[in-house]
Design a protein around this motif. Structure first.
Motif, PDB file in Angstrom:
ATOM      1  N   UNK A  84       0.850  -1.582  -0.064  1.00 35.82           N
ATOM      2  CA  UNK A  84       0.222  -0.008  -0.172  1.00 35.82           C
ATOM      3  C   UNK A  84       1.121   1.276  -0.192  1.00 35.82           C
ATOM      4  N   UNK A  85       2.067   1.100   0.600  1.00 31.60           N
ATOM      5  CA  UNK A  85       2.620   2.602   0.655  1.00 31.60           C
ATOM      6  C   UNK A  85       3.314   2.654  -0.511  1.00 31.60           C
ATOM      7  N   UNK A  86       4.282   1.554  -1.348  1.00 28.74           N
ATOM      8  CA  UNK A  86       4.984   1.691  -2.617  1.00 28.74           C
ATOM      9  C   UNK A  86       3.469   2.150  -3.708  1.00 28.74           C
ATOM     10  N   UNK A  87       2.375   1.554  -3.458  1.00 27.83           N
ATOM     11  CA  UNK A  87       1.258   2.258  -4.173  1.00 27.83           C
ATOM     12  C   UNK A  87       0.915   3.782  -4.048  1.00 27.83           C
ATOM     13  N   UNK A  88       1.064   4.199  -3.392  1.00 32.38           N
ATOM     14  CA  UNK A  88       0.302   5.400  -3.014  1.00 32.38           C
ATOM     15  C   UNK A  88       1.834   6.358  -3.051  1.00 32.38           C
ATOM     16  N   UNK A  89       3.084   6.197  -3.236  1.00 33.24           N
ATOM     17  CA  UNK A  89       4.038   6.767  -3.751  1.00 33.24           C
ATOM     18  C   UNK A  89       4.109   6.576  -4.753  1.00 33.24           C
ATOM     19  N   UNK A  90       3.313   5.320  -6.415  1.00 32.10           N
ATOM     20  CA  UNK A  90       3.779   5.199  -7.488  1.00 32.10           C
ATOM     21  C   UNK A  90       2.596   6.560  -7.737  1.00 32.10           C
ATOM     22  N   UNK A  91       1.166   6.569  -6.969  1.00 34.72           N
ATOM     23  CA  UNK A  91       0.090   7.344  -7.129  1.00 34.72           C
ATOM     24  C   UNK A  91       0.492   8.841  -6.863  1.00 34.72           C
ATOM     25  N   UNK A  92       2.133   8.805  -6.633  1.00 34.35           N
ATOM     26  CA  UNK A  92       1.332  10.274  -6.054  1.00 34.35           C
ATOM     27  C   UNK A  92       2.394  11.286  -6.844  1.00 34.35           C
ATOM     28  N   UNK A  93       3.658  10.284  -8.047  1.00 27.38           N
ATOM     29  CA  UNK A  93       4.399  10.039  -8.671  1.00 27.38           C
ATOM     30  C   UNK A  93       3.742  10.395  -9.545  1.00 27.38           C
ATOM     31  N   UNK A  94       2.255  10.189 -10.097  1.00 34.12           N
ATOM     32  CA  UNK A  94       2.032  10.002 -11.737  1.00 34.12           C
ATOM     33  C   UNK A  94       1.696   8.912 -12.270  1.00 34.12           C
ATOM     34  N   UNK A  95       1.865   8.116 -11.253  1.00 36.28           N
ATOM     35  CA  UNK A  95       1.886   5.989 -11.708  1.00 36.28           C
ATOM     36  C   UNK A  95       0.885   5.716 -11.471  1.00 36.28           C
ATOM     37  N   UNK A  96      -0.063   5.034 -12.142  1.00 39.77           N
ATOM     38  CA  UNK A  96      -1.174   3.635 -11.828  1.00 39.77           C
ATOM     39  C   UNK A  96      -0.481   3.407 -10.750  1.00 39.77           C
ATOM     40  N   UNK A  97      -0.968   3.420  -9.221  1.00 35.79           N
ATOM     41  CA  UNK A  97      -1.222   2.295  -8.279  1.00 35.79           C
ATOM     42  C   UNK A  97      -0.806   0.767  -8.710  1.00 35.79           C
ATOM     43  N   UNK A  98      -1.238   0.419 -10.082  1.00 35.09           N
ATOM     44  CA  UNK A  98      -1.186  -0.803  -9.600  1.00 35.09           C
ATOM     45  C   UNK A  98      -0.555  -1.469 -11.155  1.00 35.09           C
ATOM     46  N   UNK A  99       0.602  -0.322 -11.656  1.00 31.39           N
ATOM     47  CA  UNK A  99       1.735  -0.726 -12.215  1.00 31.39           C
ATOM     48  C   UNK A  99       3.083  -0.838 -11.113  1.00 31.39           C
ATOM     49  N   UNK A 100       2.502  -1.480  -9.771  1.00 30.49           N
ATOM     50  CA  UNK A 100       3.545  -1.914  -9.378  1.00 30.49           C
ATOM     51  C   UNK A 100       3.329  -2.758  -8.691  1.00 30.49           C
ATOM     52  N   UNK A 101       4.696  -3.765  -8.211  1.00 36.55           N
ATOM     53  CA  UNK A 101       4.958  -5.056  -7.739  1.00 36.55           C
ATOM     54  C   UNK A 101       5.618  -4.989  -6.853  1.00 36.55           C
ATOM     55  N   UNK A 102       5.476  -5.918  -5.835  1.00 38.64           N
ATOM     56  CA  UNK A 102       6.813  -6.125  -5.410  1.00 38.64           C
ATOM     57  C   UNK A 102       7.405  -7.382  -4.429  1.00 38.64           C
ATOM     58  N   UNK A 103       8.724  -7.710  -4.735  1.00 39.51           N
ATOM     59  CA  UNK A 103       9.404  -8.963  -4.279  1.00 39.51           C
ATOM     60  C   UNK A 103       9.806  -8.663  -3.667  1.00 39.51           C
ATOM     61  N   UNK A 104       9.434  -9.985  -2.513  1.00 38.57           N
ATOM     62  CA  UNK A 104       9.194 -10.431  -0.871  1.00 38.57           C
ATOM     63  C   UNK A 104      10.435 -10.759  -0.818  1.00 38.57           C
ATOM     64  N   UNK A 105      12.017 -10.075  -0.974  1.00 38.22           N
ATOM     65  CA  UNK A 105      13.036 -10.579  -0.522  1.00 38.22           C
ATOM     66  C   UNK A 105      13.354 -10.632   0.894  1.00 38.22           C
ATOM     67  N   UNK A 106      12.233 -10.174   1.976  1.00 36.79           N
ATOM     68  CA  UNK A 106      12.907 -10.163   3.344  1.00 36.79           C
ATOM     69  C   UNK A 106      12.344 -11.780   3.769  1.00 36.79           C
ATOM     70  N   UNK A 107      10.818 -11.023   4.300  1.00 32.15           N
ATOM     71  CA  UNK A 107      10.352 -12.464   4.576  1.00 32.15           C
ATOM     72  C   UNK A 107      10.411 -14.251   4.363  1.00 32.15           C
ATOM     73  N   UNK A 108      10.301 -13.528   2.558  1.00 30.59           N
ATOM     74  CA  UNK A 108      10.534 -14.889   1.576  1.00 30.59           C
ATOM     75  C   UNK A 108      11.819 -15.934   1.662  1.00 30.59           C
ATOM     76  N   UNK A 109      12.948 -14.238   1.907  1.00 29.37           N
ATOM     77  CA  UNK A 109      14.377 -14.567   1.813  1.00 29.37           C
ATOM     78  C   UNK A 109      15.256 -14.972   2.281  1.00 29.37           C
TER      79      UNK A 109
END
Lengths: 145, 662
Positions: free
Chosen positions: B76-101
């Motif tokens: 949600x944080x990064x989606x909002x950040x992207x949206x503020x920068x003019x990018x559609x929030x659903x153009x954001x994907x997360x690679x989970x390299x902490x909990x899963x790595x």
């Protein structure tokens, strides 16, 4: 594969967003290790896993595929995991018929609170795949280098 | 072709200690579509988000991948950040390299390799992402509270005071819950009823609160902001409007042999009964399993004596259907069954009781009118032994693995009250550990030991053996002195583990709220969202979420109310745009998708379809985006592959599979 090199299986884990993906997160934050061979794909629900995805994984060289969802009765979408259970039972028996051993495919229910279960399940699954060795049955020869 | 930026987070050393983040950046730079890649200490920080915004603007990015912690944490944080920068929030994907790595692997080479693969999968996916727009749904400004104990009452009062309508559904004939069964409360020794009943009265009198007692939630449909709930009002056999609460019916009822639930089976009640004197509503119910009129057809005494003519043997269960924007679960707890604990002789001796039963014994309205006496022979006990952790902190499957949290304190309370009222009674407590964190709690426990001379022995009890003379031989061990102890007691009190009320399982299933292996409801985040269920619009209050004492329960009840109010205060909610979408060209209108949809979101319409120049009318699937919750069941069921899920499309998932198996 050279004999002296340790077999590093490729394992795809489909985890539902509400239970099992969160269970994997809990395993992570609790530092409950499992082999790095497991790579998780997040899906909204176990019922989103199309048998086609599993065939694709084997075709592309996966050695094992595991689908994790909420416990029966606990599905976020009420009934999704029941569909997954039936579909996978059917698919796995057909896969076995064409030579993909039953041990290479698994459905497991892991709740968001079961970090320990997620870790032990993955350790167990990887050990099983290692004992079965490389999957050569369905691999698309065009995908090999 | 997308222009993708990849942002790899160090998360301090959480990721960077086991994943070579620089190497990940170097490798992913060469992935298809990637035009920018960089790493940073903390991507979620303001500076990190600014970095993302800058790259979006400067490199004209159309999609981003953030390699960081779980998407459940910061998507949600990064989606909002992207949206503020003019990018559609659903153009954001997360690679989970902490909990899963990084957190589960120790070998840097292995973890880095895996992080690269997870990043590749996310890049492959975002290459196929399309901008999505969230829809809007309305909010019904009414809340449902399931459970009428102190948790439910407090939550309902707080929501109602904020100006919203609240319904309480309570399965027993009265609100009040476990707290109404307690005699005194720690650490102040307030009389439980004295502090609870004003709240019960306030809830009953509140113009915004409707109370359904002797009622259960039967069916729940809908979703956050717009739940539809069926409530079964069980037949009371008494007309609530006519009854004056005079109590004559209960007095005259000839069937008085039913164990009283309120008194934990110590003592009986009549077939027509109110559970306790201060019950709200003060309207009795007829227990049809015990009533002679219902069992034999004869009797009818209550109807004859009722001056108000309120008795109605013909009354039927009634279903009330109501709409709610938010649902709060406050189903509370019960003590575990002791069938697996034969060694404590609970089922053999009437003088072995649970702590909750002792509450009733100590209570002036209880079976012994508040006199401390043995339930077998009514004699005044001289030696009382308390046994702690009966079924709590249990390593085998007889009991529960968790600490029930309240037992150390209520046992200190019981011991103190007994010693205060009856200085001739010796009190011994066998414990594993004494756990008394909490404001004024340890001071309270020390008073029991130092001022009241309660004998605490560190060690467990192996056996309670009823003796021919009616006493109980307690065989225990003193771990500090390393010796066996044999103690003759007149009464034994078991600090029995608590567990979530069994009704919670069915309710969790209806609400599709997650539940853990101990049947406690799972919170959305153990630390940061402790009163919210992962299911949007469902909130948790009291012991249904985990063991708690009364102050904590009340605090959490207020917190759950605030979260519910926050939801009810909104006029519109943004809906999840990751919904199913049919390809009308491929759809043959077979109805398979509608059959598996749990939300009834799929309908069919006859439409004019232009299939490669052939224009014909066809029956095709239509998805109602307001109803679709995006599970994807339909996408797999569809035999022609016409149905796909936005945000988790077939192509996207296959791209992830390919990237992982590459």
């Amino acid at each position: 594969m050279p004999m002296n090199e340790e077999f590093k299986p490729k394992i795809v884990a489909f985890c539902c967003n509400w239970c099992s993906y969160a269970g994997a997160d809990l395993a992570g934050s609790s530092r409950l290790a499992y082999p790095a061979d497991v790579k998780i794909i997040r899906v909204p629900c176990s019922c989103r896993v199309n048998p086609m995805f599993i065939l694709r994984a084997f075709e592309k060289g996966a050695d094992g595929v595991i689908i994790c969802g909420c416990h029966p009765g606990d599905c976020h979408y009420s009934t999704g995991n029941y569909y997954a259970r039936r579909r996978m039972a059917m698919l796995f028996s057909m896969l076995e018929y064409i030579g993909i051993e039953n041990g290479r495919t698994r459905v497991e229910w892991v709740s968001a609170a079961e970090g320990v279960k997620f870790s032990t399940t993955m350790n167990d699954f990887v050990a099983k795949i290692k004992s079965l060795g490389e999957n050569v049955r369905l691999g698309d020869i065009r995908c090999k280098n | 072709m997308q222009r993708i930026g990849v942002f790899v987070c160090h998360c301090g050393s959480n990721i960077a200690a086991t994943v070579d983040v620089k190497k990940v950046v170097e490798i992913v730079k060469n992935e298809p579509g990637v035009v920018h890649a960089e790493d940073y200490q903390y991507m979620c920080s303001e500076a990190g988000q600014a970095l993302i915004a800058k790259a979006i603007a400067e490199k004209n990015l159309t999609g981003i991948v953030v390699c960081s912690c779980s998407p459940r944490m910061h998507e949600a944080t990064f989606r909002k950040a992207a949206e503020r920068a003019g990018l559609n929030p659903y153009m954001v994907e997360i690679a989970n390299i902490r909990e899963h790595c990084s957190w589960i692997h120790k070998n840097i080479e292995e973890a880095t390799e895996k992080a690269v693969i997870l990043a590749r999968a996310a890049i492959a996916k975002v290459n196929l992402n399309a901008p999505l727009k969230a829809g809007e749904s309305r909010v019904t400004k009414r809340a449902l509270v399931i459970g009428g104990g102190i948790a439910g009452i407090q939550t309902a009062l707080d929501i109602a005071d904020a100006g919203y309508e609240v319904d309480i559904v309570e399965k027993t004939p009265s609100i009040g819950g476990r707290m109404s069964q307690l005699d005194k409360t720690f650490p102040t020794l307030d009389c439980s009823a004295c502090i609870l009943t004003p709240k019960m009265v306030e809830a009953a009198a509140h113009e915004k609160i409707t109370i359904y007692t002797y009622s259960e939630v039967e069916k729940v449909s809908g979703f956050v902001g717009d739940f539809t709930v069926d409530i079964r009002k069980k037949a009371r056999s008494v007309d609530m409007d006519k009854c004056t609460g005079c109590g004559v019916c209960q007095e005259k009822c000839p069937s008085k042999k039913t164990p009283s639930e309120f008194n934990r089976g110590l003592g009986n009640r009549s077939a027509i009964y109110t559970p306790f004197a201060q019950a709200i509503p003060n309207v009795p119910v007829i227990d049809r399993d015990a009533c002679l009129k219902f069992k034999t057809g004869k009797c009818g005494v209550c109807a004859k004596v009722c001056q108000a003519g309120a008795i109605d043997y013909e009354q039927k269960d009634e279903i009330v259907t109501e709409k709610y924007g938010a649902i709060v679960v406050a189903t509370g707890f019960d003590t575990i069954k002791l069938d697996n604990y034969d060694e404590y002789a609970y089922n053999q001796s009437k003088d072995v009781i649970t702590s909750l039963e002792l509450e009733r014994v100590m209570n002036a309205a209880g079976p012994t009118k508040g006199h401390l006496e043995r339930l077998s022979d009514g004699k005044h006990p001289k030696e009382i032994v308390f046994i702690q952790c009966v079924g709590s902190r249990c390593s085998d499957d007889r009991g529960k693995p968790y600490c029930s949290k309240i037992c150390c304190m209520y046992t200190a309370k019981h011991a103190m009250l007994i010693r205060d009222k009856y200085p001739d009674v010796n009190v011994t407590v066998f414990y594993i550990d004494v756990r008394t964190p909490g404001k004024n709690f340890d001071e309270f426990y020390r008073r029991a030991v130092e001022d009241y001379g309660v004998n605490y022995i560190k060690g467990q009890v192996g056996k309670v053996a009823p003796q021919p003379d009616g006493s109980l031989l307690v065989q225990g061990v003193d771990l500090l002195d390393n010796k066996q102890i044999l103690k003759k007691a007149d009464m034994v009190v078991l600090a029995t583990a608590i567990e979530p009320d069994p009704s919670v399982r069915k309710i969790a299933t209806m609400l599709t709220a997650s539940i853990d292996t101990n049947n406690f409801l799972t919170e959305s985040h153990a630390k940061l969202r402790p009163v919210e269920s992962p299911t949007a619009g469902v909130f948790l209050s009291g012991v249904c979420q985990g063991p708690k004492d009364i102050p904590e329960t009340v605090a959490q009840a207020g917190a759950a109310a605030v979260k519910a109010i926050g939801l009810l205060a909104k006029d519109k909610l943004l809906t999840n745009p990751c919904t199913a979408k049919p390809d009308e060209l491929l759809c043959n209108g077979c109805s398979a998708c509608a059959n598996v949809c749990p939300y009834g979101a799929i309908t069919y319409e006859v439409k004019l379809i232009n299939d490669h120049g052939i224009r014909e009318e066809r029956r095709v699937a239509q998805v109602n985006n307001a109803l679709c919750q995006g599970c994807g069941a339909c996408t797999v069921t569809c035999p022609s592959g016409a149905m796909d899920l936005q945000g988790f499309s077939n192509r996207q998932i296959i791209a992830e599979v390919d990237a992982i198996c590459r």
